[in-house]
Design an enzyme around this catalytic site. Structure first.
Site, mmCIF file in Angstrom:
data_model
loop_
_atom_site.group_PDB
_atom_site.id
_atom_site.type_symbol
_atom_site.label_atom_id
_atom_site.label_comp_id
_atom_site.label_asym_id
_atom_site.label_seq_id
_atom_site.Cartn_x
_atom_site.Cartn_y
_atom_site.Cartn_z
ATOM 1 N N ASN A 52 -2.627 20.660 1.383
ATOM 2 C CA ASN A 52 -4.056 19.829 2.100
ATOM 3 C C ASN A 52 -3.793 19.218 3.582
ATOM 4 O O ASN A 52 -4.538 19.675 4.355
ATOM 5 C CB ASN A 52 -4.078 18.552 1.070
ATOM 6 C CG ASN A 52 -5.201 17.736 1.735
ATOM 7 O OD1 ASN A 52 -6.218 18.055 1.305
ATOM 8 N ND2 ASN A 52 -4.834 16.402 2.116
ATOM 9 N N THR A 82 -5.718 13.114 6.602
ATOM 10 C CA THR A 82 -4.218 13.255 7.226
ATOM 11 C C THR A 82 -4.341 14.439 7.927
ATOM 12 O O THR A 82 -3.676 14.304 9.178
ATOM 13 C CB THR A 82 -3.234 13.524 5.887
ATOM 14 O OG1 THR A 82 -3.119 12.547 5.015
ATOM 15 C CG2 THR A 82 -1.727 13.600 6.637
ATOM 16 N N LYS A 105 0.737 -1.209 -0.012
ATOM 17 C CA LYS A 105 -0.044 -0.108 -0.004
ATOM 18 C C LYS A 105 0.924 1.033 0.090
ATOM 19 O O LYS A 105 1.910 1.307 0.858
ATOM 20 C CB LYS A 105 -0.863 0.117 1.235
ATOM 21 C CG LYS A 105 -1.864 1.296 1.322
ATOM 22 C CD LYS A 105 -3.187 0.700 0.370
ATOM 23 C CE LYS A 105 -4.356 1.837 0.113
ATOM 24 N NZ LYS A 105 -3.522 2.754 -0.820
ATOM 25 N N SER A 165 -7.718 5.186 3.368
ATOM 26 C CA SER A 165 -7.578 4.395 1.979
ATOM 27 C C SER A 165 -7.828 3.059 2.352
ATOM 28 O O SER A 165 -8.379 2.356 1.562
ATOM 29 C CB SER A 165 -5.876 4.558 1.748
ATOM 30 O OG SER A 165 -5.707 5.906 0.932
ATOM 31 N N LYS A 224 4.659 2.396 8.729
ATOM 32 C CA LYS A 224 3.224 3.064 9.062
ATOM 33 C C LYS A 224 1.928 2.168 9.389
ATOM 34 O O LYS A 224 1.194 2.097 10.106
ATOM 35 C CB LYS A 224 2.861 4.247 8.076
ATOM 36 C CG LYS A 224 1.830 5.128 8.397
ATOM 37 C CD LYS A 224 1.572 6.421 7.362
ATOM 38 C CE LYS A 224 2.742 7.031 7.025
ATOM 39 N NZ LYS A 224 2.626 8.130 5.999
ATOM 40 N N LYS A 252 5.362 2.429 -2.551
ATOM 41 C CA LYS A 252 5.334 3.529 -3.173
ATOM 42 C C LYS A 252 5.575 3.803 -4.436
ATOM 43 O O LYS A 252 6.435 2.755 -5.057
ATOM 44 C CB LYS A 252 6.416 4.501 -2.299
ATOM 45 C CG LYS A 252 6.243 5.922 -2.307
ATOM 46 C CD LYS A 252 4.909 6.099 -1.189
ATOM 47 C CE LYS A 252 4.602 7.541 -0.870
ATOM 48 N NZ LYS A 252 3.597 7.918 0.041
#
Length: 403
Positions: A213, A182, A62, A345, A86, A98
């Protein structure tokens, strides 16, 4: 090796050794499971592209995909590694990955960006999917780009697979609450930290580096949920705005849903300083929501805050971290502080797999519950073992990944 990758790997080695793992096991863990490098061609232009799949012990890989001219393989490796930590630190059944393309989408037309997005998905089709690897937005990518990518993947595979990408638009299987996740998640974690530190009822000041953001929604969440905290400074890549009377992120001159600092009414009465001045602004809490390596050996001596929260990935270098910890500065680490995005997510992925669509309230509550649990575990372990919050979070993650 870039600084962020070196910092991440050294933090992992330190935490793993404390847990009793030998060097061979640590080095095996550090090595990504897969690294995919390829070239995207559109017309006469070519763009290097990457996907690093670091670890999938707990579930499918992920991690986001960024479109940025500074993308390189070491950066992608570092971010993939941090994503493994994480997802484990907050208890998700997901791994770490990533991706990135070396391109500045701001210099291209929408059609050119779409062509890059579709080719990225097409070339990666054998390696991604809801049960293999689930990419998401990152720097300079968003819902529309994820929509193009999932559409292309479904064409290549000849079957629906909405769960193959997250961060999609609401009309295409995206989740409520994703945009604010986030920033709002970081507020949840900060509140838990302040409770544990006995500071929940204290009047404290906050400076926020980065007003994209994550920075904006963090500021908005602080304003709405933390009346004792006063935002006194914000910055972007051009300027720092300082206003001792406070900056209200909800008072917006333009009506924008994601305002730039200059669009805030309080910006008119603020002192305007260079962008890098945010690091030295007098504030109790410094939120780092810009880029990696923002606090480093060159500027760490200018930090005045006693509490730092990492909304960006890897914003404090290893050397700067040692300096700050020696000065009794607490650092709330990125792998917990900014995990709200990956949690939502995960919730989007779950909704796609179950063909459900949850309310924003349900999404935020579920995210909050998961972050509270993760933050408390990190805080309690740090207090019991008298170690840093980062060391604590990494140990919790590594026990799940290496145990």
């Amino acid at each position: 090796m870039n600084t962020m990758l070196a910092t991440a790997q050294e933090s992992i080695r330190r935490a793993a050794r404390e847990l009793g793992y030998d060097d061979a096991a640590i080095e095996t863990f550090l090595k990504p499971a897969n690294e995919i490098s390829f070239t995207i061609k559109t017309g006469e232009a070519s763009y290097p592209a990457y996907r690093v799949q670091h670890n999938n012990k707990l579930g499918p890989f992920k991690g986001g995909v960024r479109f940025h001219p500074g993308v390189n393989i070491d950066e992608v490796r570092a971010l993939a590694t941090l994503m493994s930590l994480k997802t484990a630190a907050v208890g998700l059944p997901l791994g770490g990955g990533k991706g990135g393309v070396v391109v500045d989408p701001r210099e291209l037309s929408s059609a050119e960006v779409e062509a890059i997005a579709r080719d990225y998905s097409r070339q990666l089709a054998p390696h991604i999917g809801s049960d293999k690897d689930v990419p998401a937005p990152d720097v300079n990518t968003g819902g529309q780009i994820m929509d193009w990518m999932v559409d292309e993947l479904e064409k290549v595979k000849g079957k629906p697979d909405k769960g193959a990408f997250t961060g999609k638009t609401l009309g295409n299987g995206g989740s409520e609450g994703r945009i604010a996740a986030t920033g709002f998640g970081a507020v949840v974690v900060l509140k838990e930290y302040l409770k544990a530190a006995g500071l929940a009822d204290k009047e404290l000041t906050v400076a926020i580096q980065g007003f994209g953001n994550a920075g904006y929604y963090f500021a908005k969440g602080l304003h709405e949920q933390c009346p004792k905290l006063k935002i006194v400074a914000i910055s972007n890549s051009k300027h720092t705005w300082v206003r001792e009377a406070g900056i209200d992120p909800t008072r917006i001159k333009t009506g924008s849903q994601s305002p730039r600092p200059e669009e805030l009414e309080d910006a008119d009465g603020a002192e305007l300083l260079p962008s890098e001045a945010i690091i030295s602004v007098k504030a109790d809490i410094l939120a780092l929501a810009a880029l990696e390596d923002s606090v480093n050996d060159g500027n760490v001596g200018k930090v005045t805050a006693k509490h730092i929260i990492e909304l960006a990935n890897g914003p404090v270098t290893e050397g700067a971290e040692k300096t700050l910890l020696a000065k009794k500065v607490s650092i709330i680490p990125d792998i917990v502080a900014n995990a709200g995005g990956v949690i939502v997510s995960y919730l989007e992925w779950q909704q796609n797999l179950k063909d459900e669509h949850w309310t924003e309230a349900k999404v935020h509550q579920t995210m909050s519950d998961m972050l509270v649990k993760a933050a408390r575990a990190m805080l309690e372990r740090a207090a019991e073992r008298k170690i840093s919050l980062k060391q604590s979070a990494f140990e919790i993650a590594l026990q799940r990944l290496l145990g």
